[in-house]
Design an enzyme around this catalytic site. Structure first.
Site, PDB file in Angstrom:
ATOM      1  N   THR A  32      -4.926   5.339  -3.878  1.00  0.00           N
ATOM      2  CA  THR A  32      -4.554   6.716  -4.184  1.00  0.00           C
ATOM      3  C   THR A  32      -4.355   6.897  -5.684  1.00  0.00           C
ATOM      4  OG1 THR A  32      -3.209   8.550  -3.357  1.00  0.00           O
ATOM      5  CG2 THR A  32      -2.021   6.566  -4.044  1.00  0.00           C
ATOM      6  N   SER A  33      -4.152   8.140  -6.110  1.00  0.00           N
ATOM      7  CA  SER A  33      -4.086   8.439  -7.540  1.00  0.00           C
ATOM      8  C   SER A  33      -2.692   8.203  -8.095  1.00  0.00           C
ATOM      9  CB  SER A  33      -4.484   9.895  -7.787  1.00  0.00           C
ATOM     10  OG  SER A  33      -3.503  10.766  -7.251  1.00  0.00           O
ATOM     11  N   ASP A  93       0.868  -1.171   0.000  1.00  0.00           N
ATOM     12  CA  ASP A  93       0.000   0.000   0.000  1.00  0.00           C
ATOM     13  C   ASP A  93       0.910   1.228   0.000  1.00  0.00           C
ATOM     14  OD1 ASP A  93      -2.367   1.675   0.570  1.00  0.00           O
ATOM     15  OD2 ASP A  93      -1.495   1.824   2.576  1.00  0.00           O
ATOM     16  N   THR A 149      -2.934   0.253  -4.230  1.00  0.00           N
ATOM     17  CA  THR A 149      -3.374   1.408  -3.458  1.00  0.00           C
ATOM     18  C   THR A 149      -4.654   1.999  -4.021  1.00  0.00           C
ATOM     19  OG1 THR A 149      -2.701   3.612  -2.684  1.00  0.00           O
ATOM     20  CG2 THR A 149      -1.926   2.934  -4.848  1.00  0.00           C
ATOM     21  N   GLU A 189      -0.170  11.143   5.464  1.00  0.00           N
ATOM     22  CA  GLU A 189      -1.490  11.673   5.799  1.00  0.00           C
ATOM     23  C   GLU A 189      -1.471  13.101   6.324  1.00  0.00           C
ATOM     24  OE1 GLU A 189      -3.813  10.388   4.523  1.00  0.00           O
ATOM     25  OE2 GLU A 189      -3.571   8.225   4.443  1.00  0.00           O
ATOM     26  N   ASP A 247      -0.198   5.203   0.910  1.00  0.00           N
ATOM     27  CA  ASP A 247      -0.425   6.215   1.950  1.00  0.00           C
ATOM     28  C   ASP A 247      -0.439   5.599   3.334  1.00  0.00           C
ATOM     29  OD1 ASP A 247      -0.581   8.475   0.293  1.00  0.00           O
ATOM     30  OD2 ASP A 247      -2.664   8.046  -0.195  1.00  0.00           O
ATOM     31  N   ASN A 294      -0.155  10.994  -7.212  1.00  0.00           N
ATOM     32  CA  ASN A 294       0.376  10.947  -5.854  1.00  0.00           C
ATOM     33  C   ASN A 294       1.486   9.902  -5.721  1.00  0.00           C
ATOM     34  OD1 ASN A 294      -1.412  12.922  -5.040  1.00  0.00           O
ATOM     35  ND2 ASN A 294      -2.833  11.518  -4.054  1.00  0.00           N
ATOM     36  N   GLU A 299     -14.058  10.229  -2.547  1.00  0.00           N
ATOM     37  CA  GLU A 299     -15.098   9.603  -1.746  1.00  0.00           C
ATOM     38  C   GLU A 299     -15.179  10.245  -0.368  1.00  0.00           C
ATOM     39  OE1 GLU A 299     -13.938   6.832  -4.952  1.00  0.00           O
ATOM     40  OE2 GLU A 299     -12.843   8.093  -3.540  1.00  0.00           O
TER      41      GLU A 299
END
Length: 244
Positions: free
Chosen positions: A124-125, A8, A122, A17, A10, A128, A53
């Site tokens: 996330t984008s 993962d 992940t 974070e 983040d 990122n 989201e």
């Protein structure tokens, strides 16, 4: 035999974070909103996977009486906020505000040298991920990871196991030959549902989560070796009830 490590991003690869939180608040200010997320609120919001989201969830909390007839106005706002937030976050990474967690880089390098496959799974984008790993590893970071699955390829967010199932499919490996690394309960649930034994390294935002079923729960990966991972992995496979 342990053949791949799946990470993962983040909170797992890096303590991202706090930078994400600051970027969200910067985006709210840029859009003229009176929203402000503190650490306590953001900790609660992190139970919702995915930045867009999370924004939608928060909107529904603070404006339950506002109805967006066809959904386009709210989606446009969320898209704008997320775009600004992503730009602010990327600049923070470039400025050195985000670092890999202890032990992560050493373990990645050791696994790569040993011929294990490395993957990212992940919610996330892609922007990122690229910003973080380009700063931490270098321009050629993508050559180290055989597979990268993210929000653009696996839209069903954790705790749904889609991102892990797709990662395993692209790796061409069964779950029992891999280890996943996570930091949150949602991530652990997603990895476990895909059959992956999982090492969890909580952070300040996830330390209170329930990590029942994890292979190991560690403060960080500092000092963790491939020999350790292989031993833990072998022990997990040796257990008759292990769902791997």
């Amino acid at each position: 035999m342990l053949s791949a490590l799946i990470f993962d991003v983040d909170g797992t690869l890096a303590d991202t974070e706090h930078a994400h939180l600051a970027a969200f608040n910067a985006a709210f200010a840029a859009e003229g909103l009176d929203w402000h997320w503190d650490e306590a609120l953001y900790t609660e919001l992190l139970t919702v996977s995915g930045g867009k989201e999370r924004l939608r969830h928060y909107w529904q909390q603070v404006h339950p009486q506002v109805q967006d007839i066809d959904g386009t106005a709210l989606q446009a706002l969320i898209d704008r906020l997320h775009e600004v937030k992503t730009a602010v976050y990327e600049q923070a990474v470039l400025d050195g505000a985000v670092q890999l967690r202890p032990g992560v880089l050493a373990l990645i390098e050791a696994a790569d040298t040993a011929g294990l496959k490395l993957a990212i799974a992940t919610t996330t984008s892609p922007v990122n991920i690229a910003a973080l790993l380009r700063a931490a590893i270098g321009q050629d970071w993508r050559q180290i990871f055989a597979v990268v699955e993210d929000a653009s390829t696996a839209p069903r967010k954790k705790p749904h196991p889609q991102v892990y199932r797709q990662t395993l499919q692209r790796l061409g490996l069964p779950a029992k030959r891999c280890l996943a690394f996570e930091d949150s309960a949602n991530g652990l649930q997603a990895a476990s549902a895909a059959g992956l034994p999982t090492v969890v390294t909580p952070n300040t935002f996830t330390a209170h989560h329930d990590f029942a079923g994890a292979l190991r729960v560690l403060p960080s990966l500092a000092g963790v070796t491939l020999a350790d991972l292989r031993a833990w992995h072998a022990a997990a496979l040796a257990q008759p009830a292990a769902a791997v």
